[in-house]
Design a protein around this motif. Structure first.
Motif, mmCIF file in Angstrom:
data_model
loop_
_atom_site.group_PDB
_atom_site.id
_atom_site.type_symbol
_atom_site.label_atom_id
_atom_site.label_comp_id
_atom_site.label_asym_id
_atom_site.label_seq_id
_atom_site.Cartn_x
_atom_site.Cartn_y
_atom_site.Cartn_z
ATOM 1 N N VAL A 227 16.172 53.065 32.895
ATOM 2 C CA VAL A 227 16.709 54.133 32.046
ATOM 3 C C VAL A 227 17.955 54.760 32.650
ATOM 4 O O VAL A 227 18.982 54.914 31.985
ATOM 5 N N THR A 228 17.888 55.127 33.934
ATOM 6 C CA THR A 228 18.974 55.903 34.540
ATOM 7 C C THR A 228 19.867 55.102 35.469
ATOM 8 O O THR A 228 20.961 55.556 35.813
ATOM 9 N N GLY A 229 19.406 53.922 35.908
ATOM 10 C CA GLY A 229 20.190 53.135 36.857
ATOM 11 C C GLY A 229 20.079 53.608 38.282
ATOM 12 O O GLY A 229 20.760 53.084 39.172
ATOM 13 N N GLU A 230 19.223 54.606 38.550
ATOM 14 C CA GLU A 230 19.052 55.104 39.915
ATOM 15 C C GLU A 230 18.478 54.035 40.833
ATOM 16 O O GLU A 230 17.865 53.066 40.389
ATOM 17 N N ARG A 231 18.651 54.230 42.123
ATOM 18 C CA ARG A 231 18.057 53.377 43.131
ATOM 19 C C ARG A 231 17.085 54.193 43.980
ATOM 20 O O ARG A 231 17.366 55.339 44.338
ATOM 21 N N LEU A 232 15.942 53.602 44.280
ATOM 22 C CA LEU A 232 14.937 54.262 45.106
ATOM 23 C C LEU A 232 15.297 54.026 46.569
ATOM 24 O O LEU A 232 15.420 52.881 46.999
ATOM 25 N N THR A 233 15.473 55.110 47.326
ATOM 26 C CA THR A 233 16.039 54.998 48.678
ATOM 27 C C THR A 233 15.038 55.282 49.791
ATOM 28 O O THR A 233 15.211 54.789 50.906
#
Length: 409
Positions: A227-233
């Protein structure tokens, strides 16, 4: 051949340009203009794996020919031949890969075989659609990424959550800015009773015996990332097990039935993920997106009602009698995106995993016909998969806070 295998010109720079809202827009309306304008090219596809592999719709796609099928078991080969109306079958992937007519392969084999089978297929010069997860270890993730980049061929992971009807709706809301700022998210994949799949009818262990829940994370992680294109860091995770004999001597040395992970994203968003195999649970694949203007809560079970909460200025009272502004809670009437021109007409019907199977079918075939990258390409596939691998490592270390490697570079 009707369709020629060719090098893929997609670049990392172009991929980055499609992340975030642009990627959501690309995903929500990938083919708004194709109705009545279908390309005449045909992709010759083979399906390998007669369990999950028999649940898709390649034979219905106007740009696809099911050239061959394969499974180690004869009964499953026969099932694939019946489903896809295909008269050609092979006893193994290795033999199938020698067929010069096959241009792309859907790999629906056991998860521990995915990387080995994908690399073999790419080395044979054929494009790949692979079931989830992309890989089981960080080493395999590196091997897979290198093989895809080296081949110049198309790789897609068949993640169903990215194409569930409610996920598509949430992508649309996000693209329109309806959420405002998403400040937290959550997802859960509950599959109680999975221990019934640990052994086959003869009592022989299957690949699922003792499978760590977080090594099967993509049905959850994709709820946010797609959905957002975020990456889990970063992640801290915990597991629960009860020393049950069914967990003993599993090949993964996994002590847990259930695992819960607390992720941080590259935008500072907290994201809670639960993958559960055992307990007093409803079977579910669901997500929650919480924003400062609107929030969306997936149904608690398949076929249930989704809920939207919007901020409002109506003055009300809480249960203690104090005045406060009350938010507006409403039931979301799910739009059936499979009824729209997002799909070719023959695929406009409901399908497995929340209507996602026809979308996966079309996304892969359309990407090959138009020589473009699919939405869940190698970078997205690893972004969905890698966090779970690290989360399981954290759970084995009693919740140690760990950094998640980024495979985008």
């Amino acid at each position: 051949m009707d369709y020629q295998v060719r090098s893929n010109p997609f670049t990392r720079r172009r991929f980055l340009s499609l992340t975030g809202k642009a990627a959501a827009a690309f995903a929500i309306i990938p083919n708004v203009a194709f109705a009545g304008m279908l390309d005449e090219k045909k992709v010759r596809v083979a399906i390998v794996g007669g369990g999950f592999g028999s649940a898709f719709n390649f034979h219905e796609h106007p740009n696809c020919i099911v050239e061959a099928v394969s499974d180690l078991r004869q009964d499953r080969r026969e099932k694939l031949m019946q489903v896809y109306k295909c008269s050609k079958s092979y006893e193994s992937l290795e033999i199938l890969l020698k067929d010069p007519k096959v241009e792309a392969v859907f790999i629906a084999t056991p998860a521990p075989d995915h990387v080995r089978h994908t690399i073999a297929t790419l080395n044979a010069g054929k494009h790949v659609l692979c079931a989830v997860p992309a890989a089981m270890t960080l080493e395999e993730c590196h091997q897979l990424k290198n093989a895809v980049q080296r081949s110049g061929l198309t790789y897609m992971m068949a993640e169903t959550t990215a194409y569930r009807q409610n996920t598509i709706s949430v992508k649309k809301f996000y693209k329109e800015g309806a959420f405002g700022k998403i400040f937290s998210a959550a997802a859960e994949y509950n599959h109680p009773g999975l221990e019934d799949y640990f052994f086959d009818n003869q009592g022989k262990p299957t690949w699922r015996h003792g499978l760590p829940p977080m090594l099967y994370p993509t049905h959850c992680t994709s709820f946010l990332i797609s959905v957002t294109g975020e990456r889990l860091t970063h992640v801290s995770a915990m597991g629960w097990g009860d020393n049950n004999p069914k967990l003993q001597n599993n090949p993964y040395k996994n002590p847990f039935w259930n695992e819960t992970a607390f992720f941080k994203t590259d935008r500072g968003t907290p994201f809670r993920v639960e993958v559960n195999w055992k307990g007093a649970l409803r079977g579910a694949e669901r997500g929650e997106w919480r924003g400062d203007k609107m929030s969306f809560f997936s149904a608690l079970q398949e076929g249930g009602d989704h809920t939207i909460v919007r901020t409002a200025d109506t003055l009300g009272h809480d249960d203690a009698g104090f005045k406060n502004k009350t938010n507006k809670v409403e039931t979301y009437k799910q739009e059936f995106w499979w009824q729209t021109d997002m799909l070719p007409e023959p695929l406009r019907h409901n399908s497995g995993h929340g209507g996602s199977h026809t979308f996966i079918t079309h996304e892969f075939i359309d990407a090959l016909v138009k020589n473009r990258q699919p939405e869940v390409n190698i970078y997205e596939a690893l972004a969905y998969t890698v966090p779970g691998i690290v989360a399981h490592q954290s759970a084995l270390k009693n919740g140690e806070y760990m950094k998640i490697p980024n495979f985008d570079k």
